[in-house]
Design a protein around this motif. Sequence first.
Motif, PDB file in Angstrom:
ATOM      1  N   THR A 199       0.835  -1.210   0.000  1.00  0.00           N
ATOM      2  CA  THR A 199       0.000   0.000   0.000  1.00  0.00           C
ATOM      3  C   THR A 199       0.867   1.257   0.000  1.00  0.00           C
ATOM      4  O   THR A 199       0.519   2.248  -0.634  1.00  0.00           O
ATOM      5  N   CYS A 239       2.012   1.885  -3.469  1.00  0.00           N
ATOM      6  CA  CYS A 239       0.929   2.472  -4.267  1.00  0.00           C
ATOM      7  C   CYS A 239       0.798   3.964  -3.982  1.00  0.00           C
ATOM      8  O   CYS A 239       0.674   4.780  -4.902  1.00  0.00           O
ATOM      9  N   GLY A 243       3.626   5.689  -5.512  1.00  0.00           N
ATOM     10  CA  GLY A 243       3.430   5.749  -6.957  1.00  0.00           C
ATOM     11  C   GLY A 243       2.493   6.873  -7.356  1.00  0.00           C
ATOM     12  O   GLY A 243       2.749   7.598  -8.327  1.00  0.00           O
ATOM     13  N   LEU A 252      -6.264   3.201   0.844  1.00  0.00           N
ATOM     14  CA  LEU A 252      -5.354   2.147   0.399  1.00  0.00           C
ATOM     15  C   LEU A 252      -5.136   1.113   1.500  1.00  0.00           C
ATOM     16  O   LEU A 252      -5.036  -0.090   1.244  1.00  0.00           O
ATOM     17  N   LEU A 305      -5.634  -4.896  -5.205  1.00  0.00           N
ATOM     18  CA  LEU A 305      -4.911  -3.651  -4.931  1.00  0.00           C
ATOM     19  C   LEU A 305      -4.194  -3.155  -6.175  1.00  0.00           C
ATOM     20  O   LEU A 305      -4.178  -1.946  -6.463  1.00  0.00           O
ATOM     21  N   LEU A 306      -3.602  -4.077  -6.932  1.00  0.00           N
ATOM     22  CA  LEU A 306      -2.883  -3.697  -8.151  1.00  0.00           C
ATOM     23  C   LEU A 306      -3.826  -3.084  -9.175  1.00  0.00           C
ATOM     24  O   LEU A 306      -3.515  -2.040  -9.765  1.00  0.00           O
ATOM     25  N   TYR A 340      -6.709  -1.699  -8.600  1.00  0.00           N
ATOM     26  CA  TYR A 340      -7.163  -0.428  -8.028  1.00  0.00           C
ATOM     27  C   TYR A 340      -6.136   0.658  -8.321  1.00  0.00           C
ATOM     28  O   TYR A 340      -6.473   1.772  -8.735  1.00  0.00           O
ATOM     29  N   PHE A 341      -4.860   0.334  -8.119  1.00  0.00           N
ATOM     30  CA  PHE A 341      -3.784   1.292  -8.376  1.00  0.00           C
ATOM     31  C   PHE A 341      -3.742   1.695  -9.846  1.00  0.00           C
ATOM     32  O   PHE A 341      -3.615   2.877 -10.175  1.00  0.00           O
ATOM     33  N   ALA A 375      -4.307   5.393 -11.149  1.00  0.00           N
ATOM     34  CA  ALA A 375      -3.107   6.012 -11.708  1.00  0.00           C
ATOM     35  C   ALA A 375      -3.432   6.730 -13.018  1.00  0.00           C
ATOM     36  O   ALA A 375      -3.062   7.911 -13.210  1.00  0.00           O
ATOM     37  N   TRP A 391      -2.028   8.191   3.601  1.00  0.00           N
ATOM     38  CA  TRP A 391      -1.545   6.860   3.946  1.00  0.00           C
ATOM     39  C   TRP A 391      -0.989   6.834   5.367  1.00  0.00           C
ATOM     40  O   TRP A 391      -1.261   5.901   6.131  1.00  0.00           O
TER      41      TRP A 391
END
Length: 244
Positions: free
Chosen positions: A6, A9, A12, A133, A144-145, A147-148, A152, A186
Amino acid sequence: MYITFTFLCAFGFSLIHYFSRYMQFAGKVPRSRFLSMAAGVAVSYVFVHLLPELNEYQELVSERLKNSSLGYIENHIYLVAMFGLVLFYALERLVKLSRERNDLEDADEASSGVFWIHMASFFIYNAVIGYLLLHQRFTRPGGLLFYFLALAVHFITNDWSLRRDHQQAYDKYGRLLLSFATLFGWVIGVFTEISDFGISILQAFIAGGVILNVMKEELPEEQKSSITSFLIGVVGYTFLLLMV
């Protein structure tokens, strides 16, 4: 391990905002094929993931409020999402009105006051996404990937929109503020935790903002998007969501 993913992410997202000024392809007309594909990904995310998720949150909220004075309302979570959409729409109108009232020779920018209001709203938007996150439940492997990836490409078009509205002010202050926002959210998420009810409200609010921004920036007729790339984005991302 999950907390590390997380953080990556959130970091990122911060990098996307920080380096957004160098993504010159985002503002071209006709749009690059990448941006058209990104639009397809965002639309798929809204209809295949976000809206069904809101239905699940509605069930949770209805159960929580069934014995309260608000129990007679049937669509609590959708009202929150609508509030998020209306709020961000009102901010966009405020920016456009400000630009129309300013008679600037060198740039078509909104006023300084409107700029900071706009940045404050997107700071909260990004911080909530950073917070979620850690606390959003992903029931599927790779959730999660995906979602990112969806957010993004969404952030890339958001950055282009904000730069179009505020130009030098965004490059000087805005992108730095938003780069910090997701990491800030976060960090707050690491040290605090709210109930599933609170998570549902935050998710609905963000959903309204995402839906508005998708309609406003990622499906505009004047951008002359590539329909082929758009369909690749829609079909490809939908396939991934349905397969995982």
